[in-house]
Design an enzyme around this catalytic site. Sequence first.
Site, PDB file in Angstrom:
ATOM      1  N   PHE A 162       0.859  -1.183   0.000  1.00  0.00           N
ATOM      2  CA  PHE A 162       0.000   0.000   0.000  1.00  0.00           C
ATOM      3  C   PHE A 162       0.893   1.230   0.000  1.00  0.00           C
ATOM      4  O   PHE A 162       1.767   1.360   0.862  1.00  0.00           O
ATOM      5  CB  PHE A 162      -0.923   0.034   1.223  1.00  0.00           C
ATOM      6  CG  PHE A 162      -1.814   1.246   1.232  1.00  0.00           C
ATOM      7  CD1 PHE A 162      -2.939   1.308   0.417  1.00  0.00           C
ATOM      8  CD2 PHE A 162      -1.507   2.347   2.023  1.00  0.00           C
ATOM      9  CE1 PHE A 162      -3.750   2.446   0.396  1.00  0.00           C
ATOM     10  CE2 PHE A 162      -2.320   3.484   2.009  1.00  0.00           C
ATOM     11  CZ  PHE A 162      -3.442   3.525   1.197  1.00  0.00           C
ATOM     12  N   ASP A 179       9.199   2.492   1.467  1.00  0.00           N
ATOM     13  CA  ASP A 179       8.033   3.233   1.928  1.00  0.00           C
ATOM     14  C   ASP A 179       7.945   3.010   3.437  1.00  0.00           C
ATOM     15  O   ASP A 179       7.497   1.963   3.893  1.00  0.00           O
ATOM     16  CB  ASP A 179       6.776   2.725   1.213  1.00  0.00           C
ATOM     17  CG  ASP A 179       5.518   3.476   1.672  1.00  0.00           C
ATOM     18  OD1 ASP A 179       5.583   4.149   2.725  1.00  0.00           O
ATOM     19  OD2 ASP A 179       4.490   3.366   0.988  1.00  0.00           O
ATOM     20  N   LYS A 226       2.952  10.139   8.033  1.00  0.00           N
ATOM     21  CA  LYS A 226       2.245   9.676   9.233  1.00  0.00           C
ATOM     22  C   LYS A 226       2.948  10.140  10.518  1.00  0.00           C
ATOM     23  O   LYS A 226       2.846  11.306  10.880  1.00  0.00           O
ATOM     24  CB  LYS A 226       2.051   8.156   9.185  1.00  0.00           C
ATOM     25  CG  LYS A 226       1.037   7.736   8.103  1.00  0.00           C
ATOM     26  CD  LYS A 226       0.449   6.359   8.324  1.00  0.00           C
ATOM     27  CE  LYS A 226      -0.770   6.147   7.437  1.00  0.00           C
ATOM     28  NZ  LYS A 226      -0.521   5.289   6.280  1.00  0.00           N
TER      29      LYS A 226
HETATM   30  C1  PLP Z   1      -0.750   5.575   4.852  1.00  0.00           C
HETATM   31  C2  PLP Z   1       0.289   5.104   3.901  1.00  0.00           C
HETATM   32  C3  PLP Z   1       0.562   5.801   2.710  1.00  0.00           C
HETATM   33  C4  PLP Z   1      -0.248   6.994   2.275  1.00  0.00           C
HETATM   34  O1  PLP Z   1      -0.129   8.050   3.151  1.00  0.00           O
HETATM   35  P1  PLP Z   1      -1.244   9.215   3.137  1.00  0.00           P
HETATM   36  O2  PLP Z   1      -0.701  10.209   4.103  1.00  0.00           O
HETATM   37  O3  PLP Z   1      -2.540   8.605   3.520  1.00  0.00           O
HETATM   38  O4  PLP Z   1      -1.273   9.749   1.746  1.00  0.00           O
HETATM   39  C5  PLP Z   1       1.594   5.345   1.925  1.00  0.00           C
HETATM   40  N1  PLP Z   1       2.310   4.264   2.265  1.00  0.00           N
HETATM   41  C6  PLP Z   1       2.088   3.577   3.402  1.00  0.00           C
HETATM   42  C7  PLP Z   1       2.946   2.414   3.742  1.00  0.00           C
HETATM   43  C8  PLP Z   1       1.056   3.961   4.247  1.00  0.00           C
HETATM   44  O5  PLP Z   1       0.801   3.260   5.349  1.00  0.00           O
END
Ligand code: PLP
Length: 397
Positions: free
Chosen positions: A129, A214, A244
């Site tokens: 994701f 990521d 985050k």
């Molecule tokens: C939440 C998340 C995203 C996206 O972040 P947003 O701030 O919602 O755009 C991307 N990668 C990972 C692994 C995430 O958990």
Amino acid sequence: MPAPLMDTYSPPDLDFVRGDGVWMITDSGERYLDFIAGIAVNALGHNHPALVGALKAQADKLWHTSNMFRVPGQLELAKKYTEHTFADRVFFTNSGTEAIECAIKTARHYFFAKGEPHRYRIITFTGAFHGRSYGAINAGGNPKYLEGFGPQMEGFDQIAFGDHDALHAAVTEETAAILVEPVQGEGGVRAVPDHCLRGLRELCDEKGLLLIYDEVQCGAGRTGKLFAHEWAERAQPDIMAVAKGVGGGFPMGACLTTDAAGEHMKMGTHGSTFGGNPLAMAVGNAVFDELTRPGFLDHVVDVAGFLKQQLHGLADTYPDVVEEVRGRGLLIGLKLKEAVVARDFVASVRDRGLLIGAAGDNVARMAPPLTITEAEARIALDKLDGALKAASQSLKG
Ligand SMILES: *Cc1c(COP(=O)(O)O)cnc(C)c1O
């Protein structure tokens, strides 16, 4: 959601109006123990005095200038990040999906600038994701998120999580990078083993590819290291997306790169109106200072160890409900048996005053504030025990 909001979410019938450390309080004064922290965002809990102070102080001075002008807090925070990580360069964003966009653009642009524009493909993994922008849903490759939004974007090759042969076979002359979450969050709280991260690094070195992490969810101290990949030796990335937790609740993210990977992102190649604005930088600096305070990450390791041990105990007590305890540090998943629906379990836990989330692969996801104490963890375990017992009893009919 009642109109006029879009129906994109289905929150429970609760209105939270206040936060206090690891607790969230509704308009009627009910207190819930927060074990999801806005999905790994409120790393320091709610209403943390250092963060509140930083935001209020900046609010009295200057909110926004855009990147037409220098933002001193950006340089200050970029220095901290580059001193404490693999990175030499930083681009600030407002969110995780924007940090991923920047990472993808940086990787592709690296090869373009080297005179190899045909190398633009990025290898990704099932269960990934990476956010909800058009680029990010294509990188993530989840059919549920792609359906109905036009043709799939070219340039992403998704292989099965953990399939080494498929990984090697997927690398071609057109491959630019490998993109991976060191701990998959949304996909079911699955940690990539340290030796696999190192294997990815070695493969990238051998083939001249860029390694992109990521760490939007698993970074910011969540696993007990400042960034999750630091648990693995010789596995540093070339590019990393964070968000985050690094903002502690203020919308903020960043794309971090080495000099080599980031040096071609010149004037005009990328931009953001809000990214790195003074308010975000004030909070981002305060969050960073807390995460790197001596002993802070040791506390995360200790309390995570306690929780994990206790959760294994619960898994042994309720083998008909829990299949597996997963994750790393304070990003924890309970994979539930097929007969138990994660969303229903999350609701049952909530009815007992504990907030957790659901993730893919039928997993109940926990990501409490990193500041939780063992005593608070015990309260959560007690509530989980109640929900597991109820689930087990209802299975027995
Ligand atoms: C939440 C998340 C995203 C996206 O972040 P947003 O701030 O919602 O755009 C991307 N990668 C990972 C692994 C995430 O958990």
